[in-house]
Scaffold this motif. Sequence first.
Motif, mmCIF file in Angstrom:
data_model
loop_
_atom_site.group_PDB
_atom_site.id
_atom_site.type_symbol
_atom_site.label_atom_id
_atom_site.label_comp_id
_atom_site.label_asym_id
_atom_site.label_seq_id
_atom_site.Cartn_x
_atom_site.Cartn_y
_atom_site.Cartn_z
ATOM 1 N N MET A 192 -26.114 -7.510 -11.393
ATOM 2 C CA MET A 192 -25.289 -8.130 -10.349
ATOM 3 C C MET A 192 -23.848 -8.279 -10.843
ATOM 4 O O MET A 192 -23.601 -8.665 -11.975
ATOM 5 C CB MET A 192 -25.844 -9.504 -9.996
ATOM 6 N N VAL A 193 -22.890 -7.938 -9.980
ATOM 7 C CA VAL A 193 -21.484 -8.109 -10.316
ATOM 8 C C VAL A 193 -21.051 -9.515 -9.939
ATOM 9 O O VAL A 193 -21.188 -9.939 -8.804
ATOM 10 C CB VAL A 193 -20.609 -7.072 -9.582
ATOM 11 N N GLU A 194 -20.567 -10.264 -10.898
ATOM 12 C CA GLU A 194 -20.134 -11.630 -10.665
ATOM 13 C C GLU A 194 -18.605 -11.673 -10.701
ATOM 14 O O GLU A 194 -17.986 -11.305 -11.689
ATOM 15 C CB GLU A 194 -20.720 -12.554 -11.726
ATOM 16 N N LYS A 195 -18.019 -12.159 -9.615
ATOM 17 C CA LYS A 195 -16.559 -12.157 -9.525
ATOM 18 C C LYS A 195 -15.916 -13.012 -10.607
ATOM 19 O O LYS A 195 -14.824 -12.692 -11.090
ATOM 20 C CB LYS A 195 -16.136 -12.613 -8.136
ATOM 21 N N ASP A 196 -16.552 -14.106 -11.013
ATOM 22 C CA ASP A 196 -15.968 -14.954 -12.052
ATOM 23 C C ASP A 196 -15.889 -14.217 -13.380
ATOM 24 O O ASP A 196 -14.966 -14.444 -14.170
ATOM 25 C CB ASP A 196 -16.775 -16.241 -12.216
ATOM 26 N N VAL A 197 -16.857 -13.326 -13.645
ATOM 27 C CA VAL A 197 -16.822 -12.530 -14.870
ATOM 28 C C VAL A 197 -15.592 -11.630 -14.866
ATOM 29 O O VAL A 197 -14.875 -11.509 -15.864
ATOM 30 C CB VAL A 197 -18.113 -11.696 -15.018
ATOM 31 N N VAL A 198 -15.341 -10.994 -13.728
ATOM 32 C CA VAL A 198 -14.187 -10.104 -13.610
ATOM 33 C C VAL A 198 -12.885 -10.887 -13.754
ATOM 34 O O VAL A 198 -11.975 -10.487 -14.489
ATOM 35 C CB VAL A 198 -14.229 -9.358 -12.260
ATOM 36 N N ILE A 208 -13.384 -1.717 -6.677
ATOM 37 C CA ILE A 208 -14.504 -1.413 -7.575
ATOM 38 C C ILE A 208 -14.998 -2.631 -8.348
ATOM 39 O O ILE A 208 -16.070 -2.566 -8.959
ATOM 40 C CB ILE A 208 -14.126 -0.302 -8.576
ATOM 41 N N HIS A 209 -14.252 -3.721 -8.334
ATOM 42 C CA HIS A 209 -14.693 -4.942 -9.010
ATOM 43 C C HIS A 209 -15.329 -5.947 -8.051
ATOM 44 O O HIS A 209 -15.732 -7.031 -8.477
ATOM 45 C CB HIS A 209 -13.510 -5.612 -9.714
ATOM 46 N N VAL A 210 -15.398 -5.584 -6.781
ATOM 47 C CA VAL A 210 -15.966 -6.472 -5.770
ATOM 48 C C VAL A 210 -17.462 -6.197 -5.645
ATOM 49 O O VAL A 210 -17.867 -5.033 -5.624
ATOM 50 C CB VAL A 210 -15.272 -6.237 -4.406
ATOM 51 N N PRO A 211 -18.312 -7.236 -5.571
ATOM 52 C CA PRO A 211 -19.745 -7.000 -5.365
ATOM 53 C C PRO A 211 -19.965 -6.068 -4.184
ATOM 54 O O PRO A 211 -19.308 -6.186 -3.139
ATOM 55 C CB PRO A 211 -20.295 -8.396 -5.087
ATOM 56 N N LEU A 212 -20.879 -5.137 -4.340
ATOM 57 C CA LEU A 212 -21.085 -4.101 -3.338
ATOM 58 C C LEU A 212 -21.348 -4.684 -1.951
ATOM 59 O O LEU A 212 -20.863 -4.160 -0.948
ATOM 60 C CB LEU A 212 -22.245 -3.195 -3.748
ATOM 61 N N GLU A 213 -22.087 -5.795 -1.910
ATOM 62 C CA GLU A 213 -22.408 -6.388 -0.615
ATOM 63 C C GLU A 213 -21.170 -6.962 0.085
ATOM 64 O O GLU A 213 -21.230 -7.279 1.285
ATOM 65 C CB GLU A 213 -23.460 -7.481 -0.764
ATOM 66 N N ASP A 214 -20.045 -7.076 -0.640
ATOM 67 C CA ASP A 214 -18.817 -7.610 -0.052
ATOM 68 C C ASP A 214 -17.789 -6.533 0.279
ATOM 69 O O ASP A 214 -16.709 -6.845 0.787
ATOM 70 C CB ASP A 214 -18.174 -8.628 -1.001
ATOM 71 N N HIS A 215 -18.093 -5.267 -0.014
ATOM 72 C CA HIS A 215 -17.103 -4.215 0.222
ATOM 73 C C HIS A 215 -16.693 -4.134 1.685
ATOM 74 O O HIS A 215 -15.503 -4.014 1.998
ATOM 75 C CB HIS A 215 -17.641 -2.863 -0.251
ATOM 76 N N GLN A 216 -17.659 -4.196 2.593
ATOM 77 C CA GLN A 216 -17.307 -4.124 4.012
ATOM 78 C C GLN A 216 -16.447 -5.316 4.421
ATOM 79 O O GLN A 216 -15.495 -5.173 5.188
ATOM 80 C CB GLN A 216 -18.573 -4.073 4.874
ATOM 81 N N GLU A 275 -18.946 8.613 -6.654
ATOM 82 C CA GLU A 275 -20.387 8.385 -6.635
ATOM 83 C C GLU A 275 -20.696 6.902 -6.838
ATOM 84 O O GLU A 275 -19.987 6.203 -7.557
ATOM 85 C CB GLU A 275 -21.076 9.199 -7.735
ATOM 86 N N GLU A 276 -21.769 6.452 -6.200
ATOM 87 C CA GLU A 276 -22.169 5.054 -6.355
ATOM 88 C C GLU A 276 -22.607 4.788 -7.792
ATOM 89 O O GLU A 276 -23.351 5.561 -8.393
ATOM 90 C CB GLU A 276 -23.308 4.729 -5.393
ATOM 91 N N TRP A 277 -22.122 3.667 -8.328
ATOM 92 C CA TRP A 277 -22.463 3.301 -9.711
ATOM 93 C C TRP A 277 -22.129 1.835 -9.939
ATOM 94 O O TRP A 277 -21.104 1.338 -9.480
ATOM 95 C CB TRP A 277 -21.665 4.162 -10.697
ATOM 96 N N SER A 278 -23.006 1.156 -10.648
ATOM 97 C CA SER A 278 -22.752 -0.226 -11.062
ATOM 98 C C SER A 278 -22.963 -0.327 -12.557
ATOM 99 O O SER A 278 -23.859 0.327 -13.112
ATOM 100 C CB SER A 278 -23.686 -1.203 -10.340
ATOM 101 N N GLY A 279 -22.161 -1.140 -13.210
ATOM 102 C CA GLY A 279 -22.326 -1.272 -14.650
ATOM 103 C C GLY A 279 -21.533 -2.425 -15.221
ATOM 104 O O GLY A 279 -20.720 -3.056 -14.539
ATOM 105 N N MET A 334 -16.742 -7.076 -18.804
ATOM 106 C CA MET A 334 -16.186 -6.610 -17.540
ATOM 107 C C MET A 334 -17.297 -5.930 -16.751
ATOM 108 O O MET A 334 -18.199 -5.312 -17.327
ATOM 109 C CB MET A 334 -15.018 -5.641 -17.772
ATOM 110 N N GLN A 335 -17.213 -6.060 -15.429
ATOM 111 C CA GLN A 335 -18.225 -5.482 -14.548
ATOM 112 C C GLN A 335 -17.571 -4.670 -13.443
ATOM 113 O O GLN A 335 -16.440 -4.936 -13.037
ATOM 114 C CB GLN A 335 -19.080 -6.592 -13.933
ATOM 115 N N TRP A 336 -18.321 -3.669 -12.966
ATOM 116 C CA TRP A 336 -17.854 -2.784 -11.906
ATOM 117 C C TRP A 336 -18.978 -2.551 -10.908
ATOM 118 O O TRP A 336 -20.158 -2.566 -11.260
ATOM 119 C CB TRP A 336 -17.436 -1.425 -12.468
#
Length: 206
Positions: A1-7, A114-122, A145-149, A161-163
């Motif tokens: 999961m991408v956490e905005k506070d981490v970024v 690319i640093h925004v959680p995928l569910e928030d892109h829209q 291409e779709e990728w999370s890491g 850092m998260q993407w």
Amino acid sequence: MVEKDVVRRGYDEIADIYASERTVSDHGVEMLEEFLAELDDSARVLDAGCGQGTPVLRRADEAGLNGLGVDFSREQLGLAGENAPGANRVQGDMTRLPIADGTCDGVAAFHSLIHVPLEDHQTVIDEFARVLRPGGRLLVSEGAEEWSGTNPDWLETDVEMQWHIAGAERTREQLRNAGFTITDERGIDMQFADHEEHWGFFSAQL
């Protein structure tokens, strides 16, 4: 999961190191220059997720446009003030832009979505549409291409850092969902120290 506070913490903690490591290349700059040239001299341009203010905010400032940078990292905003002294800056979240409806002529998001959680892109792309005037222009970059890491030792600093990259196909869909017409799309290969990545740059109009 991408956490905005981490970024946010990551960009706050290593702001100066990131600035010294990051170089402004030609990746997407041609599209940026075309994007800025299409705007009126008095245009208000939002750099969404402006970071240290390069290249978007600085180039808008140099062009005499009314630049506004939004970022949730206070340290990055400080550097943006140095790189684009004529631009306004405000701390904020791209999912809830601190900007009134229909008050921007252009929005650029370079390597920030690319640093925004995928569910928030829209949600973020919908926010871009909300703050733009009718006929307003958008320039956004996204990995092909779709990728999370995550990297727990980004730039060898012991800072995480998260993407979360949605990919080109999903980004096209999200732009259209928000009411944008895609006017240009270019794929660009970006070479890093140990690998190559393929990126898409999308130009769109409301």
